[in-house]
Motif scaffolding. Sequence first.
Motif, short mmCIF file in Angstrom:
data_model
loop_
_atom_site.label_atom_id
_atom_site.label_comp_id
_atom_site.label_asym_id
_atom_site.label_seq_id
_atom_site.Cartn_x
_atom_site.Cartn_y
_atom_site.Cartn_z
N ASN A 48 0.83 -1.22 0.00
CA ASN A 48 0.00 0.00 0.00
C ASN A 48 0.86 1.26 0.00
O ASN A 48 0.58 2.22 -0.75
CB ASN A 48 -0.91 0.02 1.23
CG ASN A 48 -2.00 -1.04 1.18
OD1 ASN A 48 -2.29 -1.59 0.13
ND2 ASN A 48 -2.58 -1.31 2.33
N GLY A 72 -6.17 0.20 -0.59
CA GLY A 72 -6.10 -1.21 -0.21
C GLY A 72 -7.43 -1.74 0.28
O GLY A 72 -7.75 -2.92 0.09
N TRP A 88 -0.73 -4.36 -3.34
CA TRP A 88 -2.06 -4.78 -2.90
C TRP A 88 -3.20 -3.94 -3.50
O TRP A 88 -4.22 -4.52 -3.90
CB TRP A 88 -2.14 -4.77 -1.38
CG TRP A 88 -3.51 -5.14 -0.89
CD1 TRP A 88 -4.40 -4.35 -0.25
CD2 TRP A 88 -4.16 -6.41 -1.07
NE1 TRP A 88 -5.57 -5.03 0.00
CE2 TRP A 88 -5.45 -6.29 -0.49
CE3 TRP A 88 -3.79 -7.62 -1.65
CZ2 TRP A 88 -6.35 -7.35 -0.48
CZ3 TRP A 88 -4.69 -8.67 -1.65
CH2 TRP A 88 -5.96 -8.53 -1.07
N PRO A 89 -3.09 -2.62 -3.62
CA PRO A 89 -4.22 -1.87 -4.20
C PRO A 89 -4.55 -2.27 -5.64
O PRO A 89 -5.66 -2.01 -6.11
CB PRO A 89 -3.76 -0.41 -4.13
CG PRO A 89 -2.82 -0.38 -2.98
CD PRO A 89 -2.08 -1.69 -3.06
#
Length: 239
Positions: free
Chosen positions: A23, A41, A211-212
Amino acid sequence: MMPQEELRLERLPAHVGMVMDGNGRWAKERGLPRVMGHHAGVKAVERVVQAAKDWGIRTLSLYAFSTENWKRPQGEVLGLMGLFRYYLRSKLDRLREERARLRFAGRLEDLPEDIREILRESEEATRDNDAITVVICINYGGRQEVLDAVNRILAQGTPGPVDDQAFRRHLYLPDLPDPDLLIRSSGELRMSNFWLYQGAYSEYYFSSLYWPDFGPEEFEKALRDYAGRERRYGDARAR
């Protein structure tokens, strides 16, 4: 790539664990504050929970905040705590509609009182849901969980040797099935203290995506990679 119906259910993991990393770097590359990466995220969490439910995954565990994350800048920690408050309060009705059960693992007693109350309310409100169980690991560390279990056993004065079954009764969620597949985003090749005891025979999948940027397509890649593996649990005869 085979369509979903051709991927047999017996080849899918029952429990998938996620290390949601990247993130901060995602935000930095866009010239944004780190907290904006955590906000992005949260959107990825929503996508992955839905994807897991669509695939019939029974349990999805998410490594949201580790025991080591308290060392981060105070502003970032406060921002993360605010995100937990917002997400659980604002998404609870949606999770109930989706028949998702929420559970939490970690040293919850060390969290702020208002967050502990939100966790209790969320668990109670979703207790009877059966479509998917979502475990949020917050203030969690695998080593700390093992130490806490050992100290509980010592406090009871348990006589004689302790076997695996007896030890498991002292883990944070004793009835939780071991993770079949552990996924980490951001290209880092480690699990960072996640499910150390329970993940002894888990399969690993490492994604290069922050992750995003993680979503249903990458989740499907991980499932298909897992489905192509042969799990032997140390038994060479399974070849």
